[in-house]
Design an enzyme around this catalytic site. Sequence first.
Site, mmCIF file in Angstrom:
data_model
loop_
_atom_site.group_PDB
_atom_site.id
_atom_site.type_symbol
_atom_site.label_atom_id
_atom_site.label_comp_id
_atom_site.label_asym_id
_atom_site.label_seq_id
_atom_site.Cartn_x
_atom_site.Cartn_y
_atom_site.Cartn_z
ATOM 1 N N ASP A 34 0.804 -1.227 0.000
ATOM 2 C CA ASP A 34 0.000 0.000 0.000
ATOM 3 C C ASP A 34 0.836 1.276 0.000
ATOM 4 O O ASP A 34 0.454 2.266 -0.626
ATOM 5 C CB ASP A 34 -0.953 0.012 1.195
ATOM 6 C CG ASP A 34 -2.199 -0.844 0.943
ATOM 7 O OD1 ASP A 34 -2.373 -1.316 -0.188
ATOM 8 O OD2 ASP A 34 -2.988 -1.028 1.890
ATOM 9 N N GLU B 100 2.756 1.324 -3.614
ATOM 10 C CA GLU B 100 1.921 1.285 -4.815
ATOM 11 C C GLU B 100 0.890 2.415 -4.842
ATOM 12 O O GLU B 100 0.556 2.942 -5.898
ATOM 13 C CB GLU B 100 1.232 -0.078 -4.920
ATOM 14 C CG GLU B 100 2.246 -1.205 -5.185
ATOM 15 C CD GLU B 100 1.645 -2.596 -5.196
ATOM 16 O OE1 GLU B 100 2.294 -3.517 -5.706
ATOM 17 O OE2 GLU B 100 0.516 -2.785 -4.660
ATOM 18 N N LEU C 72 -0.312 10.125 -0.154
ATOM 19 C CA LEU C 72 -1.389 10.384 -1.123
ATOM 20 C C LEU C 72 -2.726 9.871 -0.603
ATOM 21 O O LEU C 72 -3.781 10.396 -0.943
ATOM 22 C CB LEU C 72 -1.076 9.700 -2.464
ATOM 23 C CG LEU C 72 0.143 10.215 -3.233
ATOM 24 C CD1 LEU C 72 0.378 9.368 -4.486
ATOM 25 C CD2 LEU C 72 -0.031 11.685 -3.624
ATOM 26 N N TYR D 97 -9.788 -0.372 3.320
ATOM 27 C CA TYR D 97 -9.260 -0.373 4.685
ATOM 28 C C TYR D 97 -8.854 1.018 5.145
ATOM 29 O O TYR D 97 -8.229 1.766 4.399
ATOM 30 C CB TYR D 97 -8.020 -1.260 4.789
ATOM 31 C CG TYR D 97 -8.277 -2.723 5.068
ATOM 32 C CD1 TYR D 97 -9.022 -3.121 6.178
ATOM 33 C CD2 TYR D 97 -7.738 -3.710 4.250
ATOM 34 C CE1 TYR D 97 -9.227 -4.469 6.449
ATOM 35 C CE2 TYR D 97 -7.938 -5.061 4.516
ATOM 36 C CZ TYR D 97 -8.691 -5.434 5.613
ATOM 37 O OH TYR D 97 -8.880 -6.760 5.879
#
Lengths: 644, 644
Positions: B322, B325, B330, B409
């Site tokens: 996470d 990628e 962000l 999530y």
Amino acid sequence: MASTMKLVLFSALMFFSFQAVVSDTPQHPLNPLTSEEIIRVRNTVQEKYPTSSNRLSFHYIGLDDPEKDIILQWESTPNTTTVPRKALAIAIINSQTHEIVIDLQKENAIILSDNIHRGNGFPTLSVAEQDNATALPLTYGPFIDSVKKRGLNLSEVVCSAFTSGWFGEAQNNRTVRVECFMNESSPNIWVRPISGLTILVDLELMTIVEYEDRGIIPVATANNTEYRLSHQKPPFGPKQHSQATHQPDGPGFQISNHSVSWANWKFHIGFDPRAGLVISLASIYDLEKHKSRRVLYKGYISELFVPYQDPTDDFYYKTFFDAGEFGFGLSTVSLVPNLDCPSNAEFLDAYVHDASGTPVPIPNAVCVFEQYGSIMWRHTETGIPNDSFVETRTEVNLIVRTIVTVGNYDNIIDWKFKTSGSIIPAIALSGILEIKGVDIKHKDEIKSDQHGTLTSLKTVRVTDGSSKRKSYWTTETETAKSENDAKIIIGNAPGELSVVNPNKKTAVGNDVGYRLIPAIPAHPLLTDDDYPQIRGAFTNFNVWVTPYNRTEKWAGGLYVDHSHGEDTLAVWTQKNRDIENKDIVLWHVTGIHHVPAQEDFPIMPLLSTAFELRPTNFFDRNPVLKTLSPKFVKWPGCPNTTTH
Amino acid sequence: MASTMKLVLFSALMFFSFQAVVSDTPQHPLNPLTSEEIIRVRNTVQEKYPTSSNRLSFHYIGLDDPEKDIILQWESTPNTTTVPRKALAIAIINSQTHEIVIDLQKENAIILSDNIHRGNGFPTLSVAEQDNATALPLTYGPFIDSVKKRGLNLSEVVCSAFTSGWFGEAQNNRTVRVECFMNESSPNIWVRPISGLTILVDLELMTIVEYEDRGIIPVATANNTEYRLSHQKPPFGPKQHSQATHQPDGPGFQISNHSVSWANWKFHIGFDPRAGLVISLASIYDLEKHKSRRVLYKGYISELFVPYQDPTDDFYYKTFFDAGEFGFGLSTVSLVPNLDCPSNAEFLDAYVHDASGTPVPIPNAVCVFEQYGSIMWRHTETGIPNDSFVETRTEVNLIVRTIVTVGNYDNIIDWKFKTSGSIIPAIALSGILEIKGVDIKHKDEIKSDQHGTLTSLKTVRVTDGSSKRKSYWTTETETAKSENDAKIIIGNAPGELSVVNPNKKTAVGNDVGYRLIPAIPAHPLLTDDDYPQIRGAFTNFNVWVTPYNRTEKWAGGLYVDHSHGEDTLAVWTQKNRDIENKDIVLWHVTGIHHVPAQEDFPIMPLLSTAFELRPTNFFDRNPVLKTLSPKFVKWPGCPNTTTH
């Protein structure tokens, strides 16, 4: 400094059924004995064994808790169910241990049974006999000589009694080791032992039966050992800013006698001279099923095993079972309002008893309070074009706190309840280290392993006969149908442990259950053939499951002082009883390896461990989906805004 | 429901030295790029690569942090030390990945270097390209047919982009998998996927390069999936009572730009598009040495590995990184005042950037607040005859919080600071499960392993070729002199890990250090020859130690999308560099095995894990010995009492 390991055993009897729970009647059958009831027990026993002609001391006076099925029946139909009210007294009468059960229901209490315990092990020590034993050295010639030889002032000597354990003897007398400390210049006695002495007291004879002075080891200086505020000099700091908590609608919980209602939870707060705080009959209201559902029948700390890690004469025997030897209830201390518990706490008093059977009050033994508990659940949705939103809920938790001080260590015990169904018991350690006197001023002087600040806890097998200690290692197994299957070390490998009721399913067919999210495993450091480990064998695994048996309460045994490990969780489970689809007890062992650091001197900051019992397919869906965040309130006079 | 495991890597660069730390100058060299600086980076790059003639997208614009020795020199002498101010931009220009370093010190920003990355792996995805990719299916004939065939309403379809991992291909194009969901009746899209489809989009061609409809699997019903308050019907509950926090002396912390002072701590709050929250230059004031002492140079989440545990076509590829990628910065979301953080919190804003290089503000990206933190230390002394007393201190902690939402999530990240010297980073998980469509209404219909609510996480080795997955197990080693020695799984066996400086001793000669009290180990479930595990090899151990190297920041590699695991912590440490008596970086891996339960539906209550960095012979004695409890304050109008 000797390092210690504290292994705490929580016993949680969990079960799931769907009967309604009604509100408490004034006299809850699990309420602890009242002051008046303790007196009736004392009088009843003294009537049979008059103190004029018997040596009689009480070592336990507590509730003989009713059978579980009766309690559950009472919970469903309190007005039509009669529950027996009985006390269990454990008394030493003319050097024999008696277990006396007394019926308290009649006006005149009646002795229902009176059995003599003939096996190994002795009851919890009374405070009075500890006081008597620790006074003995002060008038004992050889000890006075030892004190003089060391140039110490006898009037500043303070002694303390320590249970002496078991190291393979075929039979034991009821003895304690007495260790003495210097109280001059600082009340921090624990860091200033008079080392090199062996003082053994026979509690039945109340006399010193063994004395040895192995040579002078200097007593540590009192410099920097003071921790009382009144004796500290400025500058103080770092400064902490005050926080006031205000609950405009009052607290969210109600305590009626010993029964607590809070949010969706109901439970009972019991108190036992040995176990201390006991949480019983915890049930949670299911918003969708419109009823309360049982979660926990009974939860408490069953034992606390404290094996010090130092094989030398001064320390090897220190393998304490604090709950069974000293009593967690007897050692519960009064909580200081606003400091030990926040200003929005409510307090419960407790009664224990002394050796004569007289009630002893513990004001503010337990506190209950609500605490801001972070976020309950949240989600920011950014995946839907032009329709971002956030939903977030703030959580309030309920804490039940008690503090048990056994000698130098303070154990802060918290039971945290969450509206989402979790119960999180935690134990935190503070207080003072026990220090060993060594003639060393700087670490460079240490030549061999001095059992000081070790950063590796590798098992060391003692083969040269220099100690009575041996050592430890273990491997992992998996869950299931019998007691042996359930002996596991959870946390060492991928795996989750759920306690499920295969007879109760959720709407989509999952087994209804609760999951144990364990504390980080505290691995025992002794070999399993080492005597302390035989006694503390409940630490061989961190999970055990047994079929419910009302008499299997104490993981280290009922009579743990000088026990030989014959009445422990490890022994009971050798029967390998069936646990599948039974009313079961889940035992979880958690622990703290306390490798001392200089930061722990002269008093140690809290070191904590906790585990979670979390609903897992117990509810059909998130039980707090429809819980609102508490209304936001501002200090009066400020504009009051409300958000959810 | 597919179970997931989230493995978080915290990187903490710890070191100990004894220079004074002075107060911050207005422009701290670790401050994140300002909005204006982001624009200058964009303009400078666009000047070299005009968008009229180049396809240019920005995938990272952040601070190129200065060399550590310069930062430390600046910290000691801020007025006489000049620190370079540079930015790193990672841009894809005409399908090539450029690493561009830009000097921001001059009025006209200058490109210092411009290198093309030619190895495997691609940069963090931009939001814009994800938006473009997820719009493609909605106008793609075969997809429209699939939607029709299922009887679904195309106007209610919402798609999302998922990185597609690496499964042994020699070379990769920059592709993502697109998965689509139904948005009708409920915004809880994540539990309503349109299953059975494979949609692969090439981001450079921005076109669907692979499409497969493996057959109709019904979309789950929207019933009970709603979680917005505005769409819930009464009754609400359980009710939570409000708590107001008032600090009559104001908060105990001060934030000056990005620098925080609180009690005995000072530290800097940075923010990076990839790492999100970064804590730097944390130092603690030593009351006895009368100076600040450095504790942590830099701490942040280096990577988050989320391998879903389901080997079927719909799920096998879901092995997300996470941070690398999607970007933790962000994906940082705005905190909701009074709900995500309590009413006494202060907030910091942050800036990230979009694909065009334009600054994007994140209001309330980080919050800072004080919280009542239980007992700091205490002791009730009952061992001294006729002289019982209690000393107890209440503790206030400081929390720095940020929340990162990646798809379904929500990750709540807290850094807790204690006056006693501990730093406790915690990560908690909430949000929504990703659901797999299966044609099953009741658990009884499940025949083989459906990767549903598994209570055992035993490793399953896939040998029949039904998946690209394989599996995992590991054993334990011990600490010491080189990188290989330091690869350990702490928590599995007795042992403690301290990071010490052998050149700095306490007064009595102990090595000055900090100890890692780990989170419970989250063991990887994949074999180490499985492709996702090669990429996520940092989870093979939960502790790694490397010599400091400014470029080794990302445990899964700088270019982690489609990476082949060639630039990971596991690869760097194959050099087995010397770590003894070096400036070192401690990497700790913690994780949450999320085995879904019905309670997690439609949105999951927090599931947390935390670890502690605790001073261990860092101080000569308890650093909060002379800390007063906060003054007790009552609600105005009530009698005000003061206790310590």
